[in-house]
Design a protein around this motif. Structure first.
Motif, mmCIF file in Angstrom:
data_model
loop_
_atom_site.group_PDB
_atom_site.id
_atom_site.type_symbol
_atom_site.label_atom_id
_atom_site.label_comp_id
_atom_site.label_asym_id
_atom_site.label_seq_id
_atom_site.Cartn_x
_atom_site.Cartn_y
_atom_site.Cartn_z
ATOM 1 N N ALA A 314 -23.811 -8.239 -12.629
ATOM 2 C CA ALA A 314 -22.563 -8.013 -11.923
ATOM 3 C C ALA A 314 -21.426 -8.614 -12.737
ATOM 4 C CB ALA A 314 -22.622 -8.652 -10.539
ATOM 5 N N LEU A 315 -20.236 -8.035 -12.628
ATOM 6 C CA LEU A 315 -19.119 -8.434 -13.476
ATOM 7 C C LEU A 315 -18.819 -9.923 -13.353
ATOM 8 C CD1 LEU A 315 -16.903 -7.601 -15.448
ATOM 9 C CD2 LEU A 315 -15.453 -7.045 -13.475
ATOM 10 N N GLU A 316 -18.855 -10.465 -12.154
ATOM 11 C CA GLU A 316 -18.552 -11.885 -11.974
ATOM 12 C C GLU A 316 -19.532 -12.754 -12.757
ATOM 13 O OE1 GLU A 316 -18.834 -9.653 -9.612
ATOM 14 O OE2 GLU A 316 -16.783 -9.531 -8.817
ATOM 15 N N SER A 317 -20.792 -12.360 -12.784
ATOM 16 C CA SER A 317 -21.790 -13.109 -13.550
ATOM 17 C C SER A 317 -21.522 -12.981 -15.048
ATOM 18 C CB SER A 317 -23.200 -12.609 -13.225
ATOM 19 O OG SER A 317 -23.536 -12.846 -11.878
ATOM 20 N N GLN A 318 -21.178 -11.778 -15.487
ATOM 21 C CA GLN A 318 -20.849 -11.594 -16.898
ATOM 22 C C GLN A 318 -19.728 -12.526 -17.330
ATOM 23 O OE1 GLN A 318 -20.024 -7.593 -18.224
ATOM 24 N NE2 GLN A 318 -21.308 -6.688 -16.642
ATOM 25 N N LEU A 319 -18.660 -12.552 -16.556
ATOM 26 C CA LEU A 319 -17.485 -13.331 -16.939
ATOM 27 C C LEU A 319 -17.775 -14.826 -16.892
ATOM 28 C CD1 LEU A 319 -14.734 -11.222 -15.134
ATOM 29 C CD2 LEU A 319 -15.376 -11.176 -17.551
ATOM 30 N N ALA A 320 -18.585 -15.258 -15.934
ATOM 31 C CA ALA A 320 -18.955 -16.668 -15.873
ATOM 32 C C ALA A 320 -19.770 -17.063 -17.098
ATOM 33 C CB ALA A 320 -19.736 -16.950 -14.589
#
Length: 556
Positions: A314-320
Motif C-alpha cells: 500500500a502507498l502509505e507503507s511504501q512511503l514509510a
C-alpha cells in the motif's frame, strides 16, 4: 535546472563583494524551500522558473509518450486470447501474449533468458538493484539442502559448511518487506514476499553465480525452502523477483537516488553561491533533477499513480519504507568501494564476475580523479577547506532538521580536509550519474516482461509441489498493469537528455579546468572500450555503465 555559462568561480574568501554574495544566497534560500509535508518525502515547495523542463525535454517527452501509445495500440491489435493463435488454434507458448506486448519497442533482455537460473543469479550482479547481494552471514547454517542440489550447481560434491568456510556463499535478503502487507489496484489484491535467497559462487557456470535455495516464508521452516530440484522452483524465483522489483522501486531508485540527490541539490542552491567552484562543478549533475522530482510527487508518488498502482505494498507503507530507508544512510554508503566491502563482495571476494562492481569502479575512479583535479585547482590546503563557510553550511544543511533531515549522513564524517572534500563530491557526482544510470536504466529489461519479474504478484504462493508453469500465469498482473509497467520503465530509459563527461559550451569558464575535462573524457572513452571488451566475454552484455549510456544527471 537548465545549464548555461557559469560565472567566474571564486571561493568565499576571494569574493569581491561578500555582502552582495550573501544577499544572493539568502534570496536563493527563499526560492528553494524544503517541503516535507507529504508523508515526510523531501520535495521543493515550488519550482523556480529556471528549474523547469527545457523545450527539448518537453519535446522528447512527447515523442516518448507517442511511441508508447502507438506500441500499446499495436500490441492490442496483435494480441490473441490465450489458447488461440497457432496453426492448430492453440497457443503453443503459454507466455506468448506477454511477448507480444512490445511490437514497437526493443524486446526486453529477459524475454529470451528468464527461465534460466544463471540469469536469475546474474540479475543480482547486473540487474536493476545490484546492491543487495552480500556474503552469507549464517543463513546456510540454518537450512538443509539435498547434496544433489549442491552437486548440480557446482559440478562436484560439497557441503554448505565447506562452502561457507570457503566464503563462497552469498545471500539476497528481502527482510525489508517482512510483515509488509500487499495493497490493492483496481480492486485486485496484490501480494508481496520477503524471501531470502542463497547463492554459491562458481566460476564454471555462466555469470559465476548459481542459486541454491529460496526461503519464501521466513517462519515456515523446511516447508518454505525451495531448490532448483523442485517443480515449483519457478514460483519461488518469481516471488524473489517481485521482492527485488519492490526493493528497487520503493527504496533504491526513488530513495537512494532521487531523494538523496534532491537534498544535495537543494543544499547547493541554498548555501553555495552560484560563483562557488563547487556549485559550478555540481550544476551539470543537477540538471532537470528538481523538475523530475517535483512532477514525481503528483504523477508517481500520489494515490492511484505509478508507484501506488504498480508496486505491491500500500502507498502509505511504501512511503514509510522510503523515508526510513533514506534517513538511515550515511555518506560512506555513497562510496562504492566502501559499500562493496561492507557487503563482503569486493574484489577480494569469491565473486570473480560482478559487472556493477567491476565496471562501476572504473567509472568511480575516473570521477574521483576528475573531482580531485578540480577541487585542488581551487583549494590549495586543508586550511582553505576549513575556512570555507559556505561549504560548512552546505554540509550542515544536508543533515539538519531544518534542512535535508538526513541525520546520519555526516554523523561520522567531517569535511575539513581536501581528501574529505574530494570524497564527498566524488560520491555526489557518482550517485547522480553512474549509480542512478545502473539502477534506473536496467529496469525495463528486468521487469517489463511480466513473467520474468513483476512489481506485484496477484496471487499468493500455492501449496507446495504445484507445477510452476501452470500456476505462474495466475500470479501475473492484468494486461493493463503490464502495459503501465512497460510505459513506466521504458519512459525513464528513453528520457536520456545528457551524458557524463559532456558539459555545455562555456560552462567551465576557468581555463584551468579545460584540461581536466579533456582528461576526464579521454578516460571515459578508454573505459568504454574496456567495458565493451569485457562484454564480449560475458554471458550477456552489461551496458548500463558504458560511459556513453550514463546520464550526467537524474533526468527521469
Amino acid at each position: 535546472m537548465q545549464i548555461g555559462p557559469s560565472p567566474q568561480p571564486t571561493l568565499p574568501s576571494a569574493s569581491a563583494d561578500p555582502s552582495a554574495r550573501a544577499a544572493r544566497i539568502a534570496q536563493r534560500r527563499d526560492e528553494y524551500r524544503y517541503d516535507f509535508s507529504y508523508h515526510g518525502v523531501c520535495a521543493i515547495a515550488s519550482l523556480p522558473l529556471r528549474e523547469e523542463f527545457s523545450p527539448a525535454y518537453i519535446a522528447k517527452g512527447a515523442e516518448v509518450s507517442t511511441r508508447l501509445g502507438s506500441n500499446r495500440a499495436a500490441a492490442v491489435v496483435e494480441k490473441a486470447p490465450l489458447g488461440v493463435g497457432s496453426a492448430l488454434g492453440v497457443e503453443s507458448d503459454p507466455y506468448a501474449r506477454w511477448k507480444r506486448m512490445f511490437p514497437l519497442l526493443d524486446e526486453p533482455a529477459s524475454v529470451s533468458r528468464w527461465t534460466h537460473d544463471w540469469h536469475f543469479a546474474w540479475q543480482r550482479l547486473a540487474g536493476s538493484a545490484p546492491i543487495l547481494l552480500a556474503r552469507d552471514q549464517g543463513f546456510a547454517s540454518s537450512i538443509a539442502i539435498d547434496p544433489a542440489v549442491i552437486r548440480a550447481a557446482l559440478g562436484r560434491d560439497a557441503t554448505l559448511a565447506s562452502l561457507a568456510a570457503e566464503q563462497r556463499l552469498f545471500t539476497a535478503d528481502y527482510a525489508l518487506f517482512d510483515g509488509v502487507p500487499g495493497g490493492e489496484t483496481d480492486g485486485a489484491r496484490k501480494y508481496l514476499f520477503a524471501p531470502k535467497v542463497l547463492f554459491v559462487a562458481n566460476a564454471n557456470v555462466a555469470g559465476g553465480l548459481a542459486p541454491l535455495a529460496i526461503q519464501c516464508d521466513r517462519r515456515g521452516g523446511a516447508s518454505s525452502l525451495y531448490t532448483p530440484a523442485d517443480n515449483d522452483w519457478g514460483l519461488a524465483k518469481f516471488a524473489a523477483q517481485v521482492a527485488e522489483a519492490n526493493y528497487q522501486g520503493v527504496l533504491v531508485h526513488m530513495g537512494y537516488c532521487h531523494e538523496v540527490i534532491q537534498r544535495f541539490v537543494l543544499a547547493m542552491h541554498r548555501q553555495l553561491s552560484e560563483e562557488h567552484p563547487l556549485a559550478v562543478l555540481l550544476a551539470p549533475h543537477c540538471e532537470f533533477t528538481l523538475a523530475v522530482n517535483y512532477v514525481a510527487r503528483t504523477s508517481v508518488l500520489a494515490p492511484d499513480k505509478t508507484q501506488d498502482r504498480l508496486l505491491a505494498p500500500a502507498l502509505e507503507s511504501q512511503l514509510a519504507l522510503l523515508v526510513e530507508g533514506v534517513r538511515a544512510l550515511d555518506i560512506d554508503s555513497l562510496d562504492p568501494r566502501i559499500e562493496f566491502a561492507r557487503r563482503g563482495v569486493d574484489a577480494s571476494s569469491a565473486l570473480r564476475e560482478y559487472p556493477f562492481r567491476d565496471d562501476g569502479l572504473l567509472v568511480w575512479d575516473a570521477i574521483e580523479r576528475f573531482v580531485r583535479g578540480y577541487v585542488t585547482t581551487y583549494y590549495t590546503s586543508d586550511d582553505a577547506v576549513r575556512a570555507d563557510g559556505e561549504l560548512a553550511a552546505f554540509v550542515r544543511e544536508v543533515g539538519a532538521d531544518d534542512g535535508g533531515r538526513l541525520p546520519n549522513m555526516f554523523a561520522r564524517f567531517e569535511v575539513k580536509t581536501i581528501d574529505a572534500l574530494v570524497a564527498l563530491f566524488a560520491r555526489i557526482v557518482f550517485r547522480a550519474t553512474a549509480f542512478h544510470a545502473a539502477i534506473n536504466n536496467e529496469n525495463y529489461d528486468q521487469i517489463a516482461f511480466a513473467p520474468a519479474a513483476s512489481t506485484a504478484s496477484f496471487a499468493g504462493l500455492p501449496p507446495r509441489k504445484t507445477e510452476s508453469a501452470s500456476f505462474l500465469r495466475s500470479m501475473l498482473p492484468p494486461d493493463d498493469l503490464c502495459f503501465e509497467a512497460i510505459s513506466a520503465t521504458w519512459q525513464v530509459l528513453a528520457l536520456a537528455m545528457n551524458r557524463l563527461g559532456e558539459y555545455p559550451s562555456k560552462h567551465f569558464v576557468d581555463p584551468r579546468v579545460e584540461p581536466l575535462v579533456d582528461a576526464f573524457r579521454t578516460e571515459l572513452a578508454a573505459i568504454e572500450a574496456k567495458v565493451s571488451e569485457r562484454n564480449s566475454a560475458r554471458p550477456m552484455p552489461y551496458v548500463r555503465l558504458l560511459p556513453s549510456r550514463i546520464n550526467a544527471s537524474i533526468t527521469a
